[in-house]
Motif scaffolding. Structure first.
Motif, PDB file in Angstrom:
ATOM      1  N   GLU A   6       0.826  -1.202   0.000  1.00 47.36           N
ATOM      2  CA  GLU A   6       0.000   0.000   0.000  1.00 47.36           C
ATOM      3  C   GLU A   6       0.861   1.253   0.000  1.00 47.36           C
ATOM      4  O   GLU A   6       1.982   1.249   0.518  1.00 47.36           O
ATOM      5  CB  GLU A   6      -0.920   0.047   1.228  1.00 47.36           C
ATOM      6  N   TRP A  36     -10.539  -3.062   0.518  1.00 49.22           N
ATOM      7  CA  TRP A  36      -9.819  -2.196   1.449  1.00 49.22           C
ATOM      8  C   TRP A  36     -10.513  -2.297   2.808  1.00 49.22           C
ATOM      9  O   TRP A  36     -11.747  -2.227   2.897  1.00 49.22           O
ATOM     10  CB  TRP A  36      -9.835  -0.740   0.994  1.00 49.22           C
ATOM     11  N   TYR A  37      -9.699  -2.463   3.834  1.00 49.28           N
ATOM     12  CA  TYR A  37     -10.176  -2.457   5.208  1.00 49.28           C
ATOM     13  C   TYR A  37      -9.457  -1.340   5.956  1.00 49.28           C
ATOM     14  O   TYR A  37      -8.440  -0.815   5.501  1.00 49.28           O
ATOM     15  CB  TYR A  37      -9.853  -3.779   5.900  1.00 49.28           C
ATOM     16  N   ARG A  38      -9.992  -1.020   7.113  1.00 50.91           N
ATOM     17  CA  ARG A  38      -9.303  -0.081   7.999  1.00 50.91           C
ATOM     18  C   ARG A  38      -9.476  -0.518   9.443  1.00 50.91           C
ATOM     19  O   ARG A  38     -10.431  -1.211   9.792  1.00 50.91           O
ATOM     20  CB  ARG A  38      -9.820   1.345   7.815  1.00 50.91           C
ATOM     21  N   ARG A  45     -11.130  -4.299  12.880  1.00 54.75           N
ATOM     22  CA  ARG A  45     -10.909  -4.012  11.473  1.00 54.75           C
ATOM     23  C   ARG A  45     -12.250  -4.066  10.741  1.00 54.75           C
ATOM     24  O   ARG A  45     -13.054  -4.969  10.974  1.00 54.75           O
ATOM     25  CB  ARG A  45      -9.937  -5.026  10.885  1.00 54.75           C
ATOM     26  N   ASP A  90     -12.348   8.935   9.981  1.00 58.17           N
ATOM     27  CA  ASP A  90     -11.727   8.082   8.972  1.00 58.17           C
ATOM     28  C   ASP A  90     -10.279   7.746   9.322  1.00 58.17           C
ATOM     29  O   ASP A  90      -9.637   6.951   8.623  1.00 58.17           O
ATOM     30  CB  ASP A  90     -11.758   8.773   7.602  1.00 58.17           C
ATOM     31  N   TYR A  94      -5.086   1.705   6.983  1.00 56.81           N
ATOM     32  CA  TYR A  94      -5.851   1.138   5.867  1.00 56.81           C
ATOM     33  C   TYR A  94      -5.060  -0.022   5.251  1.00 56.81           C
ATOM     34  O   TYR A  94      -3.864   0.108   4.971  1.00 56.81           O
ATOM     35  CB  TYR A  94      -6.133   2.213   4.824  1.00 56.81           C
TER      36      TYR A  94
END
Length: 120
Positions: A6, A36-38, A45, A90, A94
Motif C-alpha cells: 500500500e 480495502w479495510y481499515r 478491522r 476516517d 488502511y
C-alpha cells in the motif's frame, strides 16, 4: 511470493482527499476480488470498500458511501481507493486485501497497511 504494498497514506485536514494505492504481485490479480479495510486504535478491522475481480461490482458500507471510490487496473495489478470529504473518524490504518481463488478454495492475503490521519 504474494505481495500487497500500500501507498498514499498521510495526514490530511478534514474535508480533504487522499488516494491510496495497492500494488499486487505473486498471484493472478485479475482473478482476485480486492478489498480495502481499515482499523482504528481500539476498534475492530472493518471493510470500507470491495471490488470484484473484473471491476464490474463494488460495495461500500454506509459510513463511506458517496465519499470513497474503489477502482482497479488489472493490466497494472493495482487497486486504488479514492477518499474524499475525509472526516476525523476516517483516521485509521488502511489495509489492502486480496481474496485469491486457488483450485477449489480461496486464500486471503493482507498488505502491511498505510496510516491515514485526518486532523486539523
Amino acid at each position: 511470493q504474494v505481495q500487497l504494498v500500500e501507498s498514499g497514506g498521510g495526514l490530511v485536514q478534514p474535508g480533504g482527499s487522499l488516494r491510496l494505492s495497492c500494488a499486487a504481485s505473486g498471484f493472478s490479480f485479475s482473478s482476485a476480488a480486492m478489498n480495502w479495510y481499515r482499523q482504528a486504535p481500539g476498534k475492530e478491522r472493518e471493510l470500507v470498500a470491495a471490488i470484484s475481480s473484473r471491476g464490474d461490482s463494488t460495495n461500500y458500507p454506509d459510513s463511506v458511501k458517496g465519499r470513497f471510490t474503489i477502482s482497479r487496473d488489472n493490466a497494472q495489478n493495482t487497486v486504488s481507493l479514492q477518499m474524499n470529504s475525509l472526516k476525523p473518524e476516517d483516521t485509521a490504518v488502511y489495509y489492502c486485501y486480496a481474496r485469491v481463488p486457488v483450485a477449489l478454495v480461496f486464500r486471503n492475503y493482507w498488505g502491511q497497511g498505510t496510516q491515514v490521519t485526518v486532523s486539523s
